[in-house]
Scaffold this motif. Sequence first.
Motif, PDB file in Angstrom:
ATOM      1  N   TYR A 132       1.074  -1.651   0.523  1.00  0.00           N
ATOM      2  CA  TYR A 132       0.418  -0.573  -0.058  1.00  0.00           C
ATOM      3  C   TYR A 132       1.021   1.706  -0.201  1.00  0.00           C
ATOM      4  O   TYR A 132       1.670   1.532   0.513  1.00  0.00           O
ATOM      5  N   ASP A 241      -8.108   7.277   4.094  1.00  0.00           N
ATOM      6  CA  ASP A 241      -6.350   6.948   4.928  1.00  0.00           C
ATOM      7  C   ASP A 241      -7.218   7.751   6.489  1.00  0.00           C
ATOM      8  O   ASP A 241      -6.697   9.245   6.161  1.00  0.00           O
ATOM      9  N   TRP A 242      -7.639   7.178   7.077  1.00  0.00           N
ATOM     10  CA  TRP A 242      -7.822   7.380   9.120  1.00  0.00           C
ATOM     11  C   TRP A 242      -6.302   8.109   8.824  1.00  0.00           C
ATOM     12  O   TRP A 242      -5.274   7.155   9.181  1.00  0.00           O
ATOM     13  N   LYS A 261      -0.504   6.975  10.606  1.00  0.00           N
ATOM     14  CA  LYS A 261      -1.776   6.799   9.470  1.00  0.00           C
ATOM     15  C   LYS A 261      -1.460   5.475   8.849  1.00  0.00           C
ATOM     16  O   LYS A 261      -1.590   4.483   7.984  1.00  0.00           O
ATOM     17  N   ALA A 264      -4.832   2.176  10.223  1.00  0.00           N
ATOM     18  CA  ALA A 264      -6.236   1.510   9.230  1.00  0.00           C
ATOM     19  C   ALA A 264      -6.365   2.174   7.946  1.00  0.00           C
ATOM     20  O   ALA A 264      -6.240   3.238   8.398  1.00  0.00           O
ATOM     21  N   THR A 265      -6.373   1.387   7.578  1.00  0.00           N
ATOM     22  CA  THR A 265      -6.860   2.201   5.635  1.00  0.00           C
ATOM     23  C   THR A 265      -8.148   1.662   5.292  1.00  0.00           C
ATOM     24  O   THR A 265      -8.257   0.195   5.498  1.00  0.00           O
TER      25      THR A 265
HETATM   26 MG   LIG Z   1      -3.555   4.965   6.214  1.00  0.00          MG
END
Ligand SMILES: [Mg+2]
Length: 424
Positions: A132, A241-242, A261, A264-265
Amino acid sequence: MPHPNDPSLRSFIPVDPASDFPIQNLPYGVFSTKAAPAPRVGVAIGDHVLDLAVLEGEGLIDLAPAFDVFAQGSLNAFMALGPKVWSRTRARISELLRHDNPQLRDNKILRASALMPMADTRLHLPIAVAGYTDFYSSKEHATNVGVMFRGKDNALQPNWLHMPIAYNGRASTVVVSGTKVRRPRGQLKPPSAEVPSFGPCKRLDFELEMGVVVGQSSVMGEMLTEKQAEAMIFGFVMLNDWSARDIQQWEYVPLGPFQAKAFATSISPWIVTREALEPFRVQGPVQDPAPLPYLRQTEPNNYDLQLDVALRAAQMNEAANICRTNFRYMYWSSVQQLVHHASSGCAMNVGDLLGSGTISGPDKHQRGSLLEISWNGTEPVELAGGVKRTFLEDGDSLSFHGWCQGDGYRVGFGEVEGTIAPAV
Ligand SMILES: [Mg+2]
Ligand SMILES: O=C(O)/C=C/C(=O)CC(=O)CC(=O)O
Ligand SMILES: [Ca+2]
């Protein structure tokens, strides 16, 4: 045979004109049901899911010499077959769903086993995420963040207009829509504090992004052309993108975001194919200065894709819209991002996920993060009935919707939603 994007096509499954999933879309996902709990590949049509594992098993979709490609918990095996197979398969699914084709329409037994209400399914993460990477490609977002973090004079770093800037994120914490997001803990050092402390994030944020799903690998050591990069893109999802802004502000110099970051996404469960988005291609913003030759584009690689963000606090009955923007504003296109990603010789893998970067636009209502909407916490946004927000609170539910508007139909992405759970 008509092209699967033909606006005049109709399915024998009734589809509301406001549905995200008409026959012109046919996005891929992974689902399961109570009766058959093994995750498998399906396609969304109206408010139904078409089970591709059943169709493949019945010999109605032929992927020979590959087989059992859809009876799997991710799309990676199908994606690995390449763009010609993607195209051929989509055309075949479209043909099977057409209103004037009796093959599936009039086969009661097959219909009962292959078509189910989406409400009766559970949607899973559609890909095994190989890697990612998150870009930073909206000029408006980068300028806003730059002003807040570094001041007006250093807002855009000198490299920003010359290449798509990015950091390597975590594949391990990419989750599907509906997964609860736990407030992260981390090192915090507000400007007023002399020393850092460790504790729950107090400035939890979202970032409105699109995600590119890479469906083909590239060879380590080799660069990609615009055409090659485009052909490797299987499709797109919506991506949140939390971001923990307080952790980010303290940790990001000099290597960029890390724990801020990594927790969690979220992505939407349906992958809208690049082919379905073809009618909505538009030219992106003029790039000045002209990019270096390896990054130059000959095609319009942006998309006219509308995006909405809604926030609902636990005490609210209805969500309030806090942003409406468009993917077309992105300065660097997904194709340029992929070309740049491979430019050093970095190999790309089937299942790689590329975040577009936060999608903000020129207007105030087009800001794709609370950091920008509340201007670093100084301008709270009014949601409803006196409920205000600067950053996210426990119990808040945040959702994105995205769609391309056709003439009488829309090619949409459904929803990506996440609710904040308290820190442990
Ligand atoms: Mg993220
Ligand atoms: O330090 C900065 O300028 C900010 C960086 C980010 O917030 C990284 C990011 O996730 C970029 C984006 O989504 O556009
Ligand atoms: Ca981001």
